[in-house]
Design a protein around this motif. Structure first.
Motif, PDB file in Angstrom:
ATOM      1  N   SER A   1      62.699  67.184  34.911  1.00 43.49           N
ATOM      2  CA  SER A   1      63.941  67.432  35.635  1.00 43.49           C
ATOM      3  C   SER A   1      63.689  67.391  37.132  1.00 43.49           C
ATOM      4  CB  SER A   1      64.502  68.810  35.246  1.00 43.49           C
ATOM      5  OG  SER A   1      63.554  69.822  35.554  1.00 43.49           O
ATOM      6  N   GLY A   2      64.779  67.348  37.905  1.00 39.24           N
ATOM      7  CA  GLY A   2      64.666  67.437  39.351  1.00 39.24           C
ATOM      8  C   GLY A   2      64.749  66.104  40.041  1.00 39.24           C
ATOM      9  N   THR A   3      64.609  66.133  41.370  1.00 41.21           N
ATOM     10  CA  THR A   3      64.641  64.935  42.201  1.00 41.21           C
ATOM     11  C   THR A   3      63.605  65.075  43.310  1.00 41.21           C
ATOM     12  OG1 THR A   3      66.337  65.892  43.636  1.00 41.21           O
ATOM     13  CG2 THR A   3      67.107  64.545  41.790  1.00 41.21           C
ATOM     14  N   GLY A   4      63.358  63.968  44.021  1.00 43.07           N
ATOM     15  CA  GLY A   4      62.506  63.999  45.200  1.00 43.07           C
ATOM     16  C   GLY A   4      61.080  64.424  44.900  1.00 43.07           C
ATOM     17  N   PRO A   5      60.380  64.983  45.909  1.00 42.84           N
ATOM     18  CA  PRO A   5      58.978  65.385  45.720  1.00 42.84           C
ATOM     19  C   PRO A   5      58.740  66.348  44.561  1.00 42.84           C
ATOM     20  CG  PRO A   5      59.482  65.279  48.052  1.00 42.84           C
ATOM     21  CD  PRO A   5      60.793  65.052  47.328  1.00 42.84           C
ATOM     22  N   PRO A   6      59.612  67.372  44.311  1.00 46.23           N
ATOM     23  CA  PRO A   6      59.359  68.223  43.135  1.00 46.23           C
ATOM     24  C   PRO A   6      59.340  67.425  41.833  1.00 46.23           C
ATOM     25  CG  PRO A   6      60.945  69.271  44.595  1.00 46.23           C
ATOM     26  CD  PRO A   6      60.760  67.871  45.106  1.00 46.23           C
ATOM     27  N   PHE A   7      60.270  66.463  41.724  1.00 43.28           N
ATOM     28  CA  PHE A   7      60.286  65.597  40.544  1.00 43.28           C
ATOM     29  C   PHE A   7      58.990  64.800  40.478  1.00 43.28           C
ATOM     30  CE2 PHE A   7      61.187  61.278  38.917  1.00 43.28           C
ATOM     31  CZ  PHE A   7      61.557  61.593  37.621  1.00 43.28           C
ATOM     32  N   PHE A   8      58.536  64.306  41.620  1.00 42.91           N
ATOM     33  CA  PHE A   8      57.293  63.530  41.663  1.00 42.91           C
ATOM     34  C   PHE A   8      56.124  64.329  41.110  1.00 42.91           C
ATOM     35  CE2 PHE A   8      53.367  62.999  44.149  1.00 42.91           C
ATOM     36  CZ  PHE A   8      52.976  61.748  43.697  1.00 42.91           C
ATOM     37  N   TRP A   9      55.996  65.592  41.522  1.00 45.49           N
ATOM     38  CA  TRP A   9      54.845  66.378  41.071  1.00 45.49           C
ATOM     39  C   TRP A   9      54.906  66.641  39.571  1.00 45.49           C
ATOM     40  CZ3 TRP A   9      51.230  65.638  44.143  1.00 45.49           C
ATOM     41  CH2 TRP A   9      51.411  65.636  45.520  1.00 45.49           C
TER      42      TRP A   9
ATOM     43  N   HIS B   1      47.739  50.397  35.630  1.00 48.09           N
ATOM     44  CA  HIS B   1      48.837  49.712  36.315  1.00 48.09           C
ATOM     45  C   HIS B   1      49.953  50.721  36.592  1.00 48.09           C
ATOM     46  CE1 HIS B   1      51.359  45.959  36.983  1.00 48.09           C
ATOM     47  NE2 HIS B   1      52.280  46.915  36.957  1.00 48.09           N
ATOM     48  N   ALA B   2      50.161  51.042  37.873  1.00 50.68           N
ATOM     49  CA  ALA B   2      51.257  51.924  38.277  1.00 50.68           C
ATOM     50  C   ALA B   2      52.458  51.056  38.611  1.00 50.68           C
ATOM     51  CB  ALA B   2      50.849  52.769  39.481  1.00 50.68           C
ATOM     52  N   SER B   3      53.519  51.165  37.825  1.00 48.27           N
ATOM     53  CA  SER B   3      54.665  50.292  37.996  1.00 48.27           C
ATOM     54  C   SER B   3      55.688  50.845  38.980  1.00 48.27           C
ATOM     55  CB  SER B   3      55.344  50.037  36.638  1.00 48.27           C
ATOM     56  OG  SER B   3      56.204  48.929  36.710  1.00 48.27           O
ATOM     57  N   ASP B   4      55.378  51.981  39.593  1.00 49.58           N
ATOM     58  CA  ASP B   4      56.209  52.535  40.669  1.00 49.58           C
ATOM     59  C   ASP B   4      55.384  53.588  41.392  1.00 49.58           C
ATOM     60  OD1 ASP B   4      56.397  54.942  39.117  1.00 49.58           O
ATOM     61  OD2 ASP B   4      58.098  54.109  38.045  1.00 49.58           O
ATOM     62  N   LEU B   5      55.940  54.116  42.487  1.00 47.74           N
ATOM     63  CA  LEU B   5      55.190  55.074  43.295  1.00 47.74           C
ATOM     64  C   LEU B   5      54.945  56.388  42.562  1.00 47.74           C
ATOM     65  CD1 LEU B   5      53.960  55.827  46.066  1.00 47.74           C
ATOM     66  CD2 LEU B   5      56.212  56.700  46.702  1.00 47.74           C
ATOM     67  N   TYR B   6      55.917  56.811  41.749  1.00 46.36           N
ATOM     68  CA  TYR B   6      55.794  58.102  41.073  1.00 46.36           C
ATOM     69  C   TYR B   6      54.564  58.167  40.174  1.00 46.36           C
ATOM     70  CZ  TYR B   6      60.662  58.928  42.461  1.00 46.36           C
ATOM     71  OH  TYR B   6      61.820  59.101  43.173  1.00 46.36           O
ATOM     72  N   THR B   7      54.139  57.040  39.632  1.00 40.05           N
ATOM     73  CA  THR B   7      52.998  57.035  38.710  1.00 40.05           C
ATOM     74  C   THR B   7      51.690  56.649  39.397  1.00 40.05           C
ATOM     75  OG1 THR B   7      53.431  54.738  38.068  1.00 40.05           O
ATOM     76  CG2 THR B   7      54.485  56.453  36.754  1.00 40.05           C
TER      77      THR B   7
ATOM     78  N   THR C   1      58.724  54.558  51.356  1.00 41.26           N
ATOM     79  CA  THR C   1      58.890  55.482  52.474  1.00 41.26           C
ATOM     80  C   THR C   1      60.241  55.317  53.156  1.00 41.26           C
ATOM     81  OG1 THR C   1      57.730  53.863  53.842  1.00 41.26           O
ATOM     82  CG2 THR C   1      56.445  55.731  53.006  1.00 41.26           C
ATOM     83  N   HIS C   2      60.965  54.243  52.826  1.00 40.01           N
ATOM     84  CA  HIS C   2      62.239  53.972  53.489  1.00 40.01           C
ATOM     85  C   HIS C   2      63.360  53.709  52.492  1.00 40.01           C
ATOM     86  CE1 HIS C   2      59.304  53.193  56.713  1.00 40.01           C
ATOM     87  NE2 HIS C   2      60.279  53.501  57.544  1.00 40.01           N
ATOM     88  N   VAL C   3      63.291  54.329  51.302  1.00 38.33           N
ATOM     89  CA  VAL C   3      64.385  54.174  50.351  1.00 38.33           C
ATOM     90  C   VAL C   3      65.592  54.983  50.825  1.00 38.33           C
ATOM     91  CG1 VAL C   3      62.894  53.706  48.369  1.00 38.33           C
ATOM     92  CG2 VAL C   3      63.495  56.078  48.927  1.00 38.33           C
ATOM     93  N   ALA C   4      66.757  54.671  50.255  1.00 40.47           N
ATOM     94  CA  ALA C   4      68.001  55.308  50.698  1.00 40.47           C
ATOM     95  C   ALA C   4      67.964  56.819  50.526  1.00 40.47           C
ATOM     96  CB  ALA C   4      69.183  54.713  49.925  1.00 40.47           C
ATOM     97  N   SER C   5      67.330  57.296  49.450  1.00 37.92           N
ATOM     98  CA  SER C   5      67.303  58.737  49.194  1.00 37.92           C
ATOM     99  C   SER C   5      66.465  59.501  50.205  1.00 37.92           C
ATOM    100  CB  SER C   5      66.779  59.014  47.773  1.00 37.92           C
ATOM    101  OG  SER C   5      65.461  58.518  47.626  1.00 37.92           O
ATOM    102  N   ALA C   6      65.611  58.780  50.964  1.00 36.01           N
ATOM    103  CA  ALA C   6      64.775  59.434  51.975  1.00 36.01           C
ATOM    104  C   ALA C   6      65.384  59.369  53.372  1.00 36.01           C
ATOM    105  CB  ALA C   6      63.386  58.798  52.000  1.00 36.01           C
ATOM    106  N   ALA C   7      66.502  58.648  53.513  1.00 40.37           N
ATOM    107  CA  ALA C   7      67.132  58.513  54.825  1.00 40.37           C
ATOM    108  C   ALA C   7      67.588  59.887  55.334  1.00 40.37           C
ATOM    109  CB  ALA C   7      68.321  57.562  54.742  1.00 40.37           C
ATOM    110  N   GLY C   8      67.205  60.229  56.552  1.00 35.89           N
ATOM    111  CA  GLY C   8      67.569  61.523  57.122  1.00 35.89           C
ATOM    112  C   GLY C   8      66.792  62.694  56.553  1.00 35.89           C
TER     113      GLY C   8
END
Length: 377
Positions: free
Chosen positions: A63-71, A90-96, A120-127
């Motif tokens: 569950s969750g979003t952003g860095p907490p979801f990543f961890w 093979h990491a198919s995205d940054l989260y993995t 580092t510049h996806v829409a969810s990270a803007a601002g």
């Protein structure tokens, strides 16, 4: 000891609905490699994927979003990955990426990373500078360990090289494999659209900064067309509710996603395709989205955002028109022009095959298999 698998392939989403990952898995299978896929999806457990030599393990979705979801993704993926010895992670995205890097270190395996976004510049990270910092630190730590990095556009490849010293990322554009497209159920039949209306298709995820709200508002002023959203996404229920409340069902319709292997047969029944990323982040500015190539493959003229990579392709090959989504009047005019000029639509559609001479999955597949042959040499 002989590794259990040749490739351990990790993805945060559901690989069964990820066309880019499925194409890569078919290539790895065609090389005769034993592949174990770890991904997240709606149900837990292990099963066979319909690809020879490839097995699938679906992990419970954190569950969750952003860095907490990543961890959470990182910890759960680490536990699952460490159980399998392998030659390539093979990491198919940054989260993995972190989990695959740690597993590669443990088994002295090679590391491959698919940077399908400029994370580092996806829409969810803007601002959100702290979110961007987290993604930057993750990449700064792990990207130098990768033996090969794949990405989706020349601009993103150059940015990765400048920021992290990645040498010559391998370009894998999000292009479907060429083949005969058999028309399936038509969008007109699925939506009940009148025969005289032009069908404008927006396929893919319905989410923030993809022009979805702007399109709905613009359709109030467009005559003779129906906008069809084909896909899911976090904004879909909100947008559907808004369309009902504003009585816009006469010009805006919604359809659920279709499986990747039948998508183009539905896409091809539209009159024009729309990709309307907003210029809210560098990731969008550098994007060459898969839906753009899917429209091209299906022979559709396109209405696209006036962003460097996208606009250059659309203008160079004369396959549609570009527009600044934030200029509502210009957007309405572009939609109305495409709707009202069938001759121009036909000219643009006739030019779409020329795009595939340069942008095609067959060429990308050669680059992918060559990179993996070098990894495994």
């Amino acid at each position: 000891m002989e590794p259990t698998f040749d490739v351990l392939f990790a993805l945060t989403g559901d690989v069964r609905r990820n066309s880019r990952a499925l194409k890569q898995l078919h290539l790895l299978s065609g090389m005769g490699l034993r592949v174990r896929v770890l991904c997240y999806g709606p149900s837990a457990g292990s099963s066979l994927l319909n690809v020879p030599n490839v097995t699938l393990e679906v992990l419970p979705q954190p569950s969750g979003t952003g860095p907490p979801f990543f961890w959470r993704v990182h910890r759960r993926m680490c536990r699952a990955a460490m159980r399998h010895s392998t030659r390539v992670c093979h990491a198919s995205d940054l989260y993995t990426l972190g989990a695959m890097a740690r597993t590669a270190s443990r088994y002295r395996a090679k590391l491959a990373f698919d940077s399908r976004e400029l994370y580092t510049h996806v829409a969810s990270a803007a601002g959100r500078p702290w979110v961007r910092l987290v993604w930057h630190l993750v990449q700064r730590r792990y990207l130098p360990r990768a033996s090969v990095v794949f990405t989706v556009s020349g601009s993103i490849a150059r940015q990765l090289s400048r920021s992290y010293g990645v040498a010559d990322p391998v370009l894998l554009h999000n292009v479907p494999p060429r083949g005969t497209i058999r028309r399936g159920p038509t969008l007109r039949a699925l939506t009940g659209a009148p025969d005289e209306d032009v069908i404008l298709l927006h396929q893919g995820s319905i989410q923030k900064d993809r022009g979805c709200w702007l399109l709905v508002e613009a359709m109030r002023q467009v005559r003779g067309a129906i906008l069809v959203f084909l896909g899911g996404g976090p904004l879909k229920p909100v947008l559907e509710s808004y369309v009902r409340r504003e009585s816009l069902g006469y010009c805006v319709r919604f359809l659920d996603p279709v499986p990747p292997d039948s998508l183009l047969s539905v896409t091809a029944t539209a009159d024009a395709g729309i990709t309307l990323l907003e210029d809210t982040c560098l990731n969008h500015r550098f994007a060459l989205p898969n839906k753009l190539f899917e429209y091209v493959m299906a022979g559709l003229p396109v209405i696209a955002s006036d962003l460097p990579e996208i606009a250059n392709l659309v203008r160079s090959y004369h396959i549609g028109c570009v527009v600044d989504p934030s200029r509502q009047e210009d957007l309405v005019q572009a939609l109305q022009r495409v709707t009202s000029d069938p001759r121009q639509r036909q000219i643009w559609a006739t030019n779409t095959p020329s795009v595939l001479n340069k942008f095609n999955w067959e060429s990308a597949a050669e680059r992918f298999t060559a990179a993996y042959s070098n990894l495994l040499a």
